[in-house]
Design an enzyme around this catalytic site. Structure first.
Site, PDB file in Angstrom:
ATOM      1  N   VAL A  97       0.844  -1.200   0.000  1.00  0.00           N
ATOM      2  CA  VAL A  97       0.000   0.000   0.000  1.00  0.00           C
ATOM      3  C   VAL A  97       0.877   1.246   0.000  1.00  0.00           C
ATOM      4  CG1 VAL A  97      -1.826   1.252   1.196  1.00  0.00           C
ATOM      5  CG2 VAL A  97      -1.804  -1.248   1.262  1.00  0.00           C
ATOM      6  N   LYS A  98       0.587   2.126  -0.956  1.00  0.00           N
ATOM      7  CA  LYS A  98       1.363   3.365  -1.056  1.00  0.00           C
ATOM      8  C   LYS A  98       0.678   4.446  -0.231  1.00  0.00           C
ATOM      9  CE  LYS A  98       3.857   5.145  -4.979  1.00  0.00           C
ATOM     10  NZ  LYS A  98       3.810   5.387  -6.430  1.00  0.00           N
ATOM     11  N   VAL A  99       1.450   5.071   0.629  1.00  0.00           N
ATOM     12  CA  VAL A  99       0.904   6.067   1.563  1.00  0.00           C
ATOM     13  C   VAL A  99       1.767   7.335   1.446  1.00  0.00           C
ATOM     14  CG1 VAL A  99       0.559   6.559   4.030  1.00  0.00           C
ATOM     15  CG2 VAL A  99       0.097   4.253   3.145  1.00  0.00           C
TER      16      VAL A  99
END
Ligand code: G3P
Length: 224
Positions: A83-85
């Site tokens: 997951v890119k945050v």
């Protein structure tokens, strides 16, 4: 060094995967928007094409609660999703929670060693340091890569340094020199990595010489 393709196009992932050298994919909201397909269908298709690679898919929420809710949803789509945050206070807090839960995070929009330090301490699996966008405004993007790689090595952080916003093959060559763990690049740049004029000239000469000498690998039928 791992090679990722930075794209929202499933067909580009399929082609790069067929070369057998692709370790992962990074996407972002702009790339997905440009793809003309839905977010989940695009990301899950990429996950199926590259089941042993990692596919980064980005949240769009900006509060801790929104980021966590979206991260849980995205991570549930396939086991190889990261997951890119974004690198914000809320993003760092969410990353701390997610990494404790065992959800891998790619912290994006990192432009300085101090931001990279926070990402590493929060437990990000990948720290995406952008280089091209810094070069675009007369900065030295690769200098930050050098500092972040050194920081990760010095303090033995588990995070991997991912060189993002790559514009050309020299960014890849410099990433190798600096010992970055991953380089993600547009499909066009990945294609450029193959080419060298001396390879083309050399191959043409080998094949000409071979043909002129009348040689063959497989003996013609009936030959003794
Ligand atoms: O996906 C993050 C990064 O690679 C974006 O690159 O070309 O939009 O600066 P770019």
């Amino acid at each position: 060094m791992k090679l990722f393709v930075d794209t929202g196009q499933v067909e580009e992932v399929r082609t790069a995967a067929s070369w057998g050298i692709l370790d992962g994919v990074t996407t972002n909201p702009s790339l997905i928007a440009k793809s003309g397909r839905g977010f989940k269908e695009t990301v899950t298709a990429m996950c199926e094409i590259l089941p042993h690679g990692s596919i980064s898919a980005e949240v769009v929420g900006t509060t801790v609660d929104e980021i966590l809710r979206e991260a849980h949803e995205i991570a549930s789509w396939a086991p190889n999703i990261v997951v890119k945050v974004p690198m914000t206070p809320a993003g760092i807090t969410a990353t701390r929670h997610l990494s404790r839960e065992g959800i891998r995070v790619n912290m994006t929009l990192v432009f300085s060693p101090s931001q990279a330090l926070l990402a590493a301490k929060a437990g990000a699996t990948y720290i995406s340091v952008f280089v091209g966008r810094v070069d675009d405004i007369s900065g030295e993007g690769m200098r930050t890569i050098e500092e972040v790689v050194q920081m990760v090595d010095t303090y033995d952080f588990e995070s991997e340094v991912l060189v993002a916003s790559i514009r050309h093959p020299m960014h890849v060559v410099e990433s190798i020199r600096l010992g970055a763990h991953i380089a993600t690049m547009p499909f066009k740049v990945m294609e450029q990595l193959f080419h060298h004029p001396l390879t083309d000239i050399g191959l043409e000469r080998f094949l000409d010489d071979w043909r002129r000498a009348g040689l063959h690998i497989f003996e013609p039928a009936g030959a003794r």
